[in-house]
Scaffold this motif. Structure first.
Motif, PDB file in Angstrom:
ATOM      1  N   GLY A 315      94.479 -38.138 -17.990  1.00  0.00           N
ATOM      2  CA  GLY A 315      94.476 -37.394 -16.445  1.00  0.00           C
ATOM      3  C   GLY A 315      93.364 -37.146 -15.487  1.00  0.00           C
ATOM      4  O   GLY A 315      92.926 -36.903 -14.750  1.00  0.00           O
ATOM      5  N   THR A 316      92.288 -37.973 -16.337  1.00  0.00           N
ATOM      6  CA  THR A 316      90.359 -38.124 -15.882  1.00  0.00           C
ATOM      7  C   THR A 316      90.525 -39.269 -14.639  1.00  0.00           C
ATOM      8  O   THR A 316      90.186 -39.277 -13.671  1.00  0.00           O
ATOM      9  CB  THR A 316      89.612 -37.843 -16.553  1.00  0.00           C
ATOM     10  N   SER A 317      91.881 -40.620 -14.770  1.00  0.00           N
ATOM     11  CA  SER A 317      91.475 -41.474 -13.779  1.00  0.00           C
ATOM     12  C   SER A 317      92.725 -41.189 -13.262  1.00  0.00           C
ATOM     13  O   SER A 317      94.341 -41.833 -13.517  1.00  0.00           O
ATOM     14  CB  SER A 317      91.900 -42.897 -14.913  1.00  0.00           C
ATOM     15  N   PRO A 318      93.059 -41.232 -11.792  1.00  0.00           N
ATOM     16  CA  PRO A 318      94.601 -41.122 -11.196  1.00  0.00           C
ATOM     17  C   PRO A 318      94.966 -42.219 -10.662  1.00  0.00           C
ATOM     18  O   PRO A 318      93.792 -43.143 -10.437  1.00  0.00           O
ATOM     19  CB  PRO A 318      94.244 -39.583  -9.706  1.00  0.00           C
ATOM     20  N   LEU A 319      96.166 -42.225 -11.034  1.00  0.00           N
ATOM     21  CA  LEU A 319      96.798 -43.342 -10.623  1.00  0.00           C
ATOM     22  C   LEU A 319      96.534 -43.021  -9.172  1.00  0.00           C
ATOM     23  O   LEU A 319      96.391 -42.474  -8.090  1.00  0.00           O
ATOM     24  CB  LEU A 319      98.315 -43.408 -11.156  1.00  0.00           C
ATOM     25  N   PRO A 320      96.582 -44.796  -8.632  1.00  0.00           N
ATOM     26  CA  PRO A 320      96.860 -44.572  -7.186  1.00  0.00           C
ATOM     27  C   PRO A 320      98.230 -44.185  -6.489  1.00  0.00           C
ATOM     28  O   PRO A 320      98.798 -44.071  -6.449  1.00  0.00           O
ATOM     29  CB  PRO A 320      96.590 -46.512  -6.808  1.00  0.00           C
ATOM     30  N   GLU A 321      97.293 -43.673  -5.114  1.00  0.00           N
ATOM     31  CA  GLU A 321      98.807 -43.460  -4.408  1.00  0.00           C
ATOM     32  C   GLU A 321      99.714 -44.029  -4.356  1.00  0.00           C
ATOM     33  O   GLU A 321      99.437 -45.855  -4.065  1.00  0.00           O
ATOM     34  CB  GLU A 321      98.333 -42.600  -2.477  1.00  0.00           C
ATOM     35  N   GLY A 322     101.313 -43.965  -4.327  1.00  0.00           N
ATOM     36  CA  GLY A 322     102.145 -44.638  -3.379  1.00  0.00           C
ATOM     37  C   GLY A 322     102.485 -45.427  -4.691  1.00  0.00           C
ATOM     38  O   GLY A 322     103.481 -46.798  -4.919  1.00  0.00           O
ATOM     39  N   LYS A 323     102.045 -45.514  -6.224  1.00  0.00           N
ATOM     40  CA  LYS A 323     101.448 -46.189  -6.983  1.00  0.00           C
ATOM     41  C   LYS A 323     103.382 -45.597  -8.141  1.00  0.00           C
ATOM     42  O   LYS A 323     103.999 -44.599  -7.300  1.00  0.00           O
ATOM     43  CB  LYS A 323     101.096 -46.200  -8.604  1.00  0.00           C
ATOM     44  N   ARG A 324     104.412 -46.775  -8.322  1.00  0.00           N
ATOM     45  CA  ARG A 324     105.610 -46.300  -8.417  1.00  0.00           C
ATOM     46  C   ARG A 324     106.019 -46.832  -9.898  1.00  0.00           C
ATOM     47  O   ARG A 324     105.092 -47.671 -11.088  1.00  0.00           O
ATOM     48  CB  ARG A 324     106.467 -47.269  -7.779  1.00  0.00           C
ATOM     49  N   ARG A 325     107.304 -45.852 -11.096  1.00  0.00           N
ATOM     50  CA  ARG A 325     107.301 -46.417 -12.430  1.00  0.00           C
ATOM     51  C   ARG A 325     107.877 -46.884 -12.185  1.00  0.00           C
ATOM     52  O   ARG A 325     109.141 -46.690 -11.557  1.00  0.00           O
ATOM     53  CB  ARG A 325     106.961 -45.330 -13.003  1.00  0.00           C
ATOM     54  N   PHE A 326     108.467 -47.643 -13.053  1.00  0.00           N
ATOM     55  CA  PHE A 326     109.722 -48.915 -13.840  1.00  0.00           C
ATOM     56  C   PHE A 326     110.008 -48.681 -15.228  1.00  0.00           C
ATOM     57  O   PHE A 326     109.184 -47.795 -16.131  1.00  0.00           O
ATOM     58  CB  PHE A 326     109.361 -50.033 -13.424  1.00  0.00           C
ATOM     59  N   PRO A 350     107.940 -42.499  -7.624  1.00  0.00           N
ATOM     60  CA  PRO A 350     106.927 -42.731  -7.766  1.00  0.00           C
ATOM     61  C   PRO A 350     105.848 -41.484  -8.605  1.00  0.00           C
ATOM     62  O   PRO A 350     106.448 -40.525  -9.722  1.00  0.00           O
ATOM     63  CB  PRO A 350     107.246 -40.882  -6.201  1.00  0.00           C
ATOM     64  N   TRP A 351     104.677 -41.798  -8.750  1.00  0.00           N
ATOM     65  CA  TRP A 351     103.782 -40.891  -9.777  1.00  0.00           C
ATOM     66  C   TRP A 351     103.077 -39.628  -8.938  1.00  0.00           C
ATOM     67  O   TRP A 351     102.967 -39.927  -8.353  1.00  0.00           O
ATOM     68  CB  TRP A 351     103.280 -42.072 -10.549  1.00  0.00           C
ATOM     69  N   TYR A 352     103.170 -39.262  -9.268  1.00  0.00           N
ATOM     70  CA  TYR A 352     102.352 -37.425  -9.047  1.00  0.00           C
ATOM     71  C   TYR A 352     101.570 -37.736  -9.559  1.00  0.00           C
ATOM     72  O   TYR A 352     101.355 -37.438 -10.648  1.00  0.00           O
ATOM     73  CB  TYR A 352     104.000 -36.127  -9.089  1.00  0.00           C
ATOM     74  N   ASN A 353     100.620 -37.200  -8.205  1.00  0.00           N
ATOM     75  CA  ASN A 353      98.973 -37.315  -8.894  1.00  0.00           C
ATOM     76  C   ASN A 353      98.594 -35.685  -8.837  1.00  0.00           C
ATOM     77  O   ASN A 353      98.221 -34.555  -7.094  1.00  0.00           O
ATOM     78  CB  ASN A 353      98.091 -37.810  -8.301  1.00  0.00           C
ATOM     79  N   PRO A 354      98.202 -34.697  -9.541  1.00  0.00           N
ATOM     80  CA  PRO A 354      97.918 -33.000  -9.257  1.00  0.00           C
ATOM     81  C   PRO A 354      96.740 -33.013  -8.382  1.00  0.00           C
ATOM     82  O   PRO A 354      95.927 -33.925  -8.609  1.00  0.00           O
ATOM     83  CB  PRO A 354      98.230 -32.635 -10.313  1.00  0.00           C
ATOM     84  N   PRO A 355      96.254 -32.627  -7.762  1.00  0.00           N
ATOM     85  CA  PRO A 355      95.518 -32.325  -6.503  1.00  0.00           C
ATOM     86  C   PRO A 355      94.175 -32.471  -7.546  1.00  0.00           C
ATOM     87  O   PRO A 355      94.296 -31.507  -9.088  1.00  0.00           O
ATOM     88  CB  PRO A 355      95.365 -30.769  -6.258  1.00  0.00           C
ATOM     89  N   PRO A 356      92.990 -32.876  -7.243  1.00  0.00           N
ATOM     90  CA  PRO A 356      92.229 -32.219  -8.182  1.00  0.00           C
ATOM     91  C   PRO A 356      91.680 -31.234  -8.263  1.00  0.00           C
ATOM     92  O   PRO A 356      90.397 -31.132  -9.031  1.00  0.00           O
ATOM     93  CB  PRO A 356      90.851 -34.116  -6.963  1.00  0.00           C
ATOM     94  N   ASP A 357      91.494 -30.393  -7.416  1.00  0.00           N
ATOM     95  CA  ASP A 357      90.795 -29.372  -7.300  1.00  0.00           C
ATOM     96  C   ASP A 357      91.785 -27.802  -7.947  1.00  0.00           C
ATOM     97  O   ASP A 357      91.483 -26.492  -7.863  1.00  0.00           O
ATOM     98  CB  ASP A 357      90.441 -28.207  -6.173  1.00  0.00           C
ATOM     99  N   ALA A 358      93.389 -28.685  -8.790  1.00  0.00           N
ATOM    100  CA  ALA A 358      93.949 -27.777  -9.208  1.00  0.00           C
ATOM    101  C   ALA A 358      93.457 -27.099 -10.566  1.00  0.00           C
ATOM    102  O   ALA A 358      93.660 -25.722 -10.261  1.00  0.00           O
ATOM    103  CB  ALA A 358      95.236 -28.383  -9.770  1.00  0.00           C
TER     104      ALA A 358
END
Length: 629
Positions: A315-326, A350-358
């Motif tokens: 969780g400390t290294s968020p995935l790039p925006e638009g990254k997709r899972r297969f 798509p993957w979902y990255n929670p906001p960094p200030d969540a």
């Protein structure tokens, strides 16, 4: 095949050239003398001696079945019937292994009692010794149970006997899996008896080969007759390529490939591990894990496997925006026409990255939810909005059933409660320490009641069920699709009355009214329940009078709907017609939420004599524990 051995006068020095044709009018004796009999393999000899196509032996088989009589040899009253089920199954699998290697085939075993003689016996012949119970198995006080499990699990491959048998259920099933992947043979069990027959022990072999199980009281019931007929179901004639062919397939395997962000924890269903390691195999095992490939044995269009994944990206290294899972599912099987097919199903999302200030959000204020958005004031989470509560309930139920193999049921129930509390604490809307503020969004609103009924179901409650029945119910749950599994967990209830068309009714004791008819579908049973008043009118034959045609239609409506349910189901459910306050009414009353019990006062509906808590009490405790800070 023409012989290659020539005589002294054969052309070309006897190198196998065909002889000249005889003169016209002479028999072709010399030509036939050159044909040599083919050398039959042992498998062909067995096939010709014991196994024949139905077209060649149907009359002989029918005459044998018609001439079958009960064994006249007397059985002492203090002994059980001598049955060598294990030996019979051993002979059948040996014939197929020798005659049809690597070709699809089925062994269909019809059992009318427990095995008492030879390998695979589960009880002694003397009636002074009781057959094993749940209490015996929990204390390891049944000496015949483990040897029988090991014997049945090793039948598919003779030289694998004992290879994995010392590891209990998991090890012995592994031995059977390796053999089933090679032989493509399926073992089905049709057990019709009022006593236990050994499904608990034989179930490992059935699971390893992808076979079917049918459990009934007698071979005269429609549960057996219709279920046997539906094993040989065929595709509709208008289906491309498969029209008119049988729906069964053999030697199936499943392989799962994933992208790097997540790994495979395991699978639960009629699967056994093929031991294929890969970079996408997680160390966290769920069900049959440690591999990304499994053997399914025999399959049909209704076979369903649950696959569990583990997200490995920290969780400390968020995935790039638009990254997709297969994820890709590779299913390979032998069709009923003998051809091998490979089906590839590829999914992406798509993957979902929670906001960094969540995690740094301010503490919730009164009137605002801490577990999610409230009245549109906060952006909804895609994870929360895409939650499939029906699929989640079935996935959690399979894990719970799988844990019962190695844990006590009480421990499994506590784990189930903790899982539900954690889920509600994370995704519900509430003010800390205020149970009255607890709210669940529509995506989660039904999930707690699914778990409530799962806790009370026959999958986790062993009271009033034998080890064979428990093993049978759990096996069916682990191979059915989401819709059918939900019906097993939370049965459906329809109410019929003079007030209008049939209406879905709450699975609650308050739904039982004297002037209504209820139709309950538990997957294993279809129950038509007549209220007290409706039953009295029927006994007085009002439905046979023309002026009471409406009542006749009311009686016929649930029966027609029950037949529609039974026509499309395998195994065929048991059909029960009962009246309120009669003995068979227990099939309905045991499934209802006990909102009205013998301790309740001034409430409508039928009383349920139980000490179980109601859904309302269950939800009150859940809300209290979920909002604790």
């Amino acid at each position: 095949m023409l012989g290659c051995k020539g005589g002294a006068g054969a052309p070309n020095g006897g190198r196998g050239a065909p002889p000249p044709p005889p003169p016209p009018g002479q028999p072709q004796m010399q030509h036939h003398q050159q044909q040599m009999p083919t050398q039959e393999t042992p498998g062909q000899q067995v096939l010709n001696r014991f196994l024949l196509p139905v077209s060649e032996c149907s009359m002989a088989l029918e005459s044998i079945l018609e001439d079958l009589r009960k064994d006249p040899w007397p059985v002492p009253s203090d002994k059980r019937v001598a049955r060598c089920t294990g030996c019979a199954l051993s002979v059948a699998t040996s014939l197929l292994d020798l005659a049809l290697p690597r070709r699809g085939a089925r062994v269909m075993m019809f059992v009318g009692g427990p095995c008492t003689s030879g390998p695979g016996a589960i009880v002694a012949r003397m009636k002074t010794e009781d057959i094993r119970s749940h209490a015996d198995l929990s204390r390891n006080a049944e000496p015949l149970h483990k040897p029988a499990c090991e014997f049945y699990a090793s039948l598919s491959k003779r030289h694998a006997l004992g290879a994995g048998g010392k590891g209990g259920k998991k090890g012995s099933t592994q031995a059977a899996a390796n053999s089933s992947a090679m032989s493509c043979h399926v073992v089905d069990i049709f057990a019709c008896s009022l006593d236990q027959v050994g499904i608990l022990e034989m179930g490992e072999l059935v699971e390893a080969t992808g076979g079917q199980m049918v459990l009934g009281d007698s071979f005269g019931q429609s549960v057996f007759k219709e279920s046997l007929r539906r094993v040989f179901r065929t595709f509709e004639p208008d289906v491309p390529e498969d029209g008119g062919k049988m729906q069964m397939a053999f030697g199936a395997t499943l392989e799962v490939l994933t992208s790097r962000e997540f790994k495979i924890s395991g699978a639960i269903g009629p699967v056994t591990s093929l031991g294929k390691k890969g970079t996408n195999v997680s160390d966290l095992e769920v069900g049959t894990g440690g591999t990304n490939a499994w053997s399914l044995g025999g399959i049909d269009p209704g076979t369903t496997v649950a696959v569990y994944f583990d997200i490995t990206n920290p969780g400390t290294s968020p995935l790039p925006e638009g990254k997709r899972r297969f994820v890709q599912f590779l299913t390979k099987y032998q069709h009923s026409n003998g051809r091998t097919r490979l089906r590839a199903t590829t999914l992406c999302g798509p993957w979902y990255n929670p906001p960094p200030d969540a995690d740094k959000a301010p503490p919730p204020q009164p009137g605002m939810g801490s577990g999610g958005y409230n009245s549109g004031m906060e952006q909804p989470s895609p994870v929360k909005m895409s939650f499939d509560q029906e699929a989640a309930a079935v996935l959690l139920a399979r894990v719970a059933v799988e844990r019962t193999h190695n844990e006590d049921v009480a421990d499994v129930l506590r784990w189930l409660d903790r899982s539900l509390i954690r889920l509600c604490s994370k995704f519900a809307d509430y003010v800390p320490d205020d149970p009255n503020s607890f709210r669940l969004t529509p995506e989660f609103s039904l999930f707690p009641q699914f778990i409530f009924h799962l806790r009370r179901s026959q999958f986790l409650q062993l009271f009033n069920s034998s080890p064979d029945e428990a093993a049978y119910y759990r096996y069916i749950l682990n191979r059915e699709n989401t819709t059918n599994s939900l019906v097993m967990i939370q049965p459906t209830l329809l109410s019929y009355s003079f007030n209008g068309p049939p209406q879905p009714a709450l699975l609650d004791s308050q739904s039982v009214q004297p002037d209504t008819i209820l139709l309950l579908d538990t997957f294993f049973h279809v129950v038509v329940f007549h209220g007290e008043t409706c039953a009295a009118w029927r006994e007085q034959r009002y439905h046979e009078q023309e002026e009471h045609a409406a009542f006749r239609n009311l009686l016929e409506a649930p029966q027609g709907d029950a037949q529609m349910i039974m026509d499309n189901r395998f195994p065929v459910p048991r059909y029960i017609v009962c009246d309120q306050h009669k003995s068979e009414a227990r099939f309905l009353m045991a499934k209802l939420n006990p909102s009205v019990t013998h301790n309740s006062e001034g409430m409508g509906g039928a009383q349920v004599f139980t000490d179980d808590v109601s859904l309302r009490v269950f939800m009150e405790h859940l809300m209290k524990l979920a909002v604790q800070s």
